[in-house]
Design a protein around this motif. Structure first.
Motif, PDB file in Angstrom:
ATOM      1  N   SER A 103      -5.794  -7.062  -7.658  1.00  0.00           N
ATOM      2  CA  SER A 103      -5.650  -7.122  -6.201  1.00  0.00           C
ATOM      3  C   SER A 103      -4.199  -6.867  -5.770  1.00  0.00           C
ATOM      4  O   SER A 103      -3.948  -6.204  -4.779  1.00  0.00           O
ATOM      5  CB  SER A 103      -6.138  -8.467  -5.676  1.00  0.00           C
ATOM      6  OG  SER A 103      -5.426  -9.474  -6.347  1.00  0.00           O
ATOM      7  N   ASN A 104      -3.226  -7.370  -6.538  1.00  0.00           N
ATOM      8  CA  ASN A 104      -1.826  -7.166  -6.141  1.00  0.00           C
ATOM      9  C   ASN A 104      -1.189  -5.999  -6.906  1.00  0.00           C
ATOM     10  O   ASN A 104      -0.055  -6.088  -7.386  1.00  0.00           O
ATOM     11  CB  ASN A 104      -1.015  -8.448  -6.338  1.00  0.00           C
ATOM     12  CG  ASN A 104      -1.009  -8.885  -7.796  1.00  0.00           C
ATOM     13  OD1 ASN A 104      -1.877  -8.451  -8.561  1.00  0.00           O
ATOM     14  ND2 ASN A 104      -0.057  -9.696  -8.183  1.00  0.00           N
ATOM     15  N   TRP A 105      -1.940  -4.906  -7.033  1.00  0.00           N
ATOM     16  CA  TRP A 105      -1.453  -3.805  -7.859  1.00  0.00           C
ATOM     17  C   TRP A 105      -0.149  -3.212  -7.329  1.00  0.00           C
ATOM     18  O   TRP A 105       0.675  -2.720  -8.106  1.00  0.00           O
ATOM     19  CB  TRP A 105      -2.529  -2.713  -8.037  1.00  0.00           C
ATOM     20  CG  TRP A 105      -2.811  -1.880  -6.816  1.00  0.00           C
ATOM     21  CD1 TRP A 105      -3.790  -2.081  -5.906  1.00  0.00           C
ATOM     22  CD2 TRP A 105      -2.101  -0.717  -6.378  1.00  0.00           C
ATOM     23  NE1 TRP A 105      -3.748  -1.126  -4.925  1.00  0.00           N
ATOM     24  CE2 TRP A 105      -2.713  -0.275  -5.203  1.00  0.00           C
ATOM     25  CE3 TRP A 105      -1.011   0.007  -6.873  1.00  0.00           C
ATOM     26  CZ2 TRP A 105      -2.275   0.853  -4.499  1.00  0.00           C
ATOM     27  CZ3 TRP A 105      -0.563   1.128  -6.175  1.00  0.00           C
ATOM     28  CH2 TRP A 105      -1.198   1.537  -4.999  1.00  0.00           C
ATOM     29  N   LYS A 106       0.068  -3.301  -6.000  1.00  0.00           N
ATOM     30  CA  LYS A 106       1.286  -2.693  -5.449  1.00  0.00           C
ATOM     31  C   LYS A 106       2.544  -3.416  -5.946  1.00  0.00           C
ATOM     32  O   LYS A 106       3.532  -2.778  -6.300  1.00  0.00           O
ATOM     33  CB  LYS A 106       1.240  -2.686  -3.922  1.00  0.00           C
ATOM     34  CG  LYS A 106       0.255  -1.654  -3.398  1.00  0.00           C
ATOM     35  CD  LYS A 106       0.320  -1.523  -1.913  1.00  0.00           C
ATOM     36  CE  LYS A 106      -0.704  -0.494  -1.477  1.00  0.00           C
ATOM     37  NZ  LYS A 106      -0.870  -0.394  -0.054  1.00  0.00           N
ATOM     38  N   GLU A 107       2.473  -4.755  -5.960  1.00  0.00           N
ATOM     39  CA  GLU A 107       3.633  -5.519  -6.477  1.00  0.00           C
ATOM     40  C   GLU A 107       3.873  -5.178  -7.946  1.00  0.00           C
ATOM     41  O   GLU A 107       4.995  -4.974  -8.386  1.00  0.00           O
ATOM     42  CB  GLU A 107       3.368  -7.023  -6.389  1.00  0.00           C
ATOM     43  CG  GLU A 107       3.411  -7.571  -4.978  1.00  0.00           C
ATOM     44  CD  GLU A 107       2.644  -8.886  -4.889  1.00  0.00           C
ATOM     45  OE1 GLU A 107       2.735  -9.699  -5.818  1.00  0.00           O
ATOM     46  OE2 GLU A 107       1.940  -9.076  -3.873  1.00  0.00           O
ATOM     47  N   LYS A 108       2.777  -5.112  -8.678  1.00  0.00           N
ATOM     48  CA  LYS A 108       2.907  -4.791 -10.112  1.00  0.00           C
ATOM     49  C   LYS A 108       3.496  -3.396 -10.300  1.00  0.00           C
ATOM     50  O   LYS A 108       4.356  -3.174 -11.152  1.00  0.00           O
ATOM     51  CB  LYS A 108       1.546  -4.856 -10.802  1.00  0.00           C
ATOM     52  CG  LYS A 108       1.041  -6.266 -10.941  1.00  0.00           C
ATOM     53  CD  LYS A 108       0.189  -6.430 -12.169  1.00  0.00           C
ATOM     54  CE  LYS A 108       0.039  -7.912 -12.450  1.00  0.00           C
ATOM     55  NZ  LYS A 108      -1.177  -8.315 -13.050  1.00  0.00           N
ATOM     56  N   ALA A 109       3.025  -2.469  -9.466  1.00  0.00           N
ATOM     57  CA  ALA A 109       3.506  -1.085  -9.572  1.00  0.00           C
ATOM     58  C   ALA A 109       5.018  -1.032  -9.330  1.00  0.00           C
ATOM     59  O   ALA A 109       5.746  -0.329 -10.037  1.00  0.00           O
ATOM     60  CB  ALA A 109       2.764  -0.199  -8.574  1.00  0.00           C
ATOM     61  N   LEU A 110       5.473  -1.789  -8.344  1.00  0.00           N
ATOM     62  CA  LEU A 110       6.919  -1.817  -8.060  1.00  0.00           C
ATOM     63  C   LEU A 110       7.693  -2.344  -9.260  1.00  0.00           C
ATOM     64  O   LEU A 110       8.726  -1.782  -9.638  1.00  0.00           O
ATOM     65  CB  LEU A 110       7.200  -2.726  -6.862  1.00  0.00           C
ATOM     66  CG  LEU A 110       7.246  -2.049  -5.492  1.00  0.00           C
ATOM     67  CD1 LEU A 110       7.520  -3.080  -4.408  1.00  0.00           C
ATOM     68  CD2 LEU A 110       8.297  -0.945  -5.444  1.00  0.00           C
TER      69      LEU A 110
END
Ligand SMILES: NC(=O)c1ccc[n+]([C@@H]2O[C@H](COP(=O)([O-])OP(=O)(O)OC[C@H]3O[C@@H](n4cnc5c(N)ncnc54)[C@H](O)[C@@H]3O)[C@@H](O)[C@H]2O)c1
Length: 338
Positions: free
Chosen positions: A283-290
């Motif tokens: 669900s929090n893939w954007k934070e992980k991607a950063l």
């Protein structure tokens, strides 16, 4: 040093051409598949059989190879003859580059990716902790022997690894190779020759990966994020292909390419069996991607990414946040996919 590349129609008489003392580092699977065919080489034992897995591309295996070299009294003039895909070539070439401060090296790639990419350009490496290719050197082989027969036993998924790099270099050149692979998706000697020639043209301008050669990273910054997010369920080639789609999207949004060009890039990718999206359960893939972007050794120093531009590619400075926003078009996070 420039590597001499020879296409072999047959593997026989290979060793007669070069009588120097040799020691072999060979992909175990390739050995099992081609034991008979390569008997002209096997009689020149010793052979270190290497199980080609990313986790074995490590310092501990490198040390085992050094023990093997010592036991077999490898000298600086001994040829280290590596046969296998990129994993085997990378570790054997690294061993060759530092044992006794450098031995002779011949590479015989057995995968499509190995032929057009890993064997060419002089990079060697092992992985360290969770970092891919963290420890390595630049050490071009003196000779590279290519025999297409090896491709007969390569799985479609493995072939796709090579196709991702081949499409990438074709898109960077935007010339003859792109036309050829758009018309037919069959691996041929001329495709391999052209892809090698193009890769070498970048490496010769910039052996140490500091300027022009960076263009070869097309699709790789995005790809690295996706590959890591997928916990390596996406193969490297699949991730790079998605990375090229993301690069095309951002290039179009930044007015660097037209809609026609954007569609052309996606059309060529669609001709192969590459995915169009990455399904994510996170669900929090954007934070992980950063976080992944901040740890990317190729991206972290300068925040540069390779984008398409009219007929070619360009190196652009783009913020990590913008890159992650672009990835929203690739990462499919619908609940029904969970
Ligand atoms: N040095 C470089 O410039 C460079 C460039 C690109 C990739 N690489 C490295 O290459 C590695 C990936 O290499 P790869 O995709 O060539 O393959 P690989 O070495 O990862 O091998 C993939 C699988 O195919 C098997 N295999 C190899 N040849 C075969 C054949 N002819 N028939 C059947 N099976 C065969 C292997 O045993 C293995 O199971 C990565 O570690 C990557 O970092 C290095």
């Amino acid at each position: 040093m420039k590597s001499k590349i020879r296409f072999l129609s047959s593997l026989e008489n290979l060793t007669k051409a070069d009588p120097a003392e040799k020691i072999f580092v060979v992909d175990k699977k390739v050995f099992a598949l081609y034991e008979k065919k390569l008997s002209c080489i096997w009689k020149y034992r010793p052979i270190f059989l290497f199980e080609a897995k990313e986790k074995n591309k490590s310092l501990s295996y490198l040390e085992m190879i050094f023990h093997f070299f010592l036991e077999n009294e490898v000298k600086r003039e001994t040829i280290i003859f590596a046969i296998g895909g990129g994993i085997t070539l990378d570790i054997a070439a690294l061993a060759s580059s530092i044992f006794k401060r450098g031995c002779r090296l011949i590479l015989m790639p057995t995968t499509f990716l190995g032929m057009i990419d890993a064997a060419v350009g002089g990079k060697t490496a092992v992985n360290f902790q969770n970092y891919k290719n963290l420890i390595g050197s630049f050490y071009p082989a003196e000779k590279i022997y290519i025999n297409l027969d090896f491709l007969e036993t390569l799985s479609s998924r493995e072939k796709l690894q090579g196709w991702a790099e081949c499409v990438k270099i074709a898109l960077i050149e935007n010339g003859e190779l792109l036309q050829t692979i758009s018309a037919s998706q069959k691996i041929t000697e001329s495709i391999i020759k052209k892809a090698i020639e193009l890769k070498l043209s970048f490496c010769e301008q910039d052996l140490f990966d500091s300027s022009e050669r960076r263009k070869l990273n097309l699709g790789h910054t995005f790809g690295h994020v996706l590959e890591t997010l997928s916990a390596f369920n996406l193969s490297h080639g699949e991730a790079v292909s998605l990375g090229m789609r993301a690069a095309a999207k951002l290039s179009y949004e930044e007015n660097l390419i037209s809609k026609i060009k954007y569609d052309q890039i996606n059309n060529i990718l669609n001709k192969f069996d590459f995915p169009k999206k990455m399904k994510s359960k996170i669900s929090n893939w954007k934070e992980k991607a950063l976080r992944i972007l901040y740890q990317d050794k190729k991206f972290e120093e300068k925040n540069v990414v390779i984008l398409f531009q009219k007929e070619n590619v360009t190196i652009r400075k783009i913020s990590p946040e913008k890159l992650v926003t672009t990835l929203s078009s690739i990462v499919d996070q619908r609940n029904d996919l969970l």
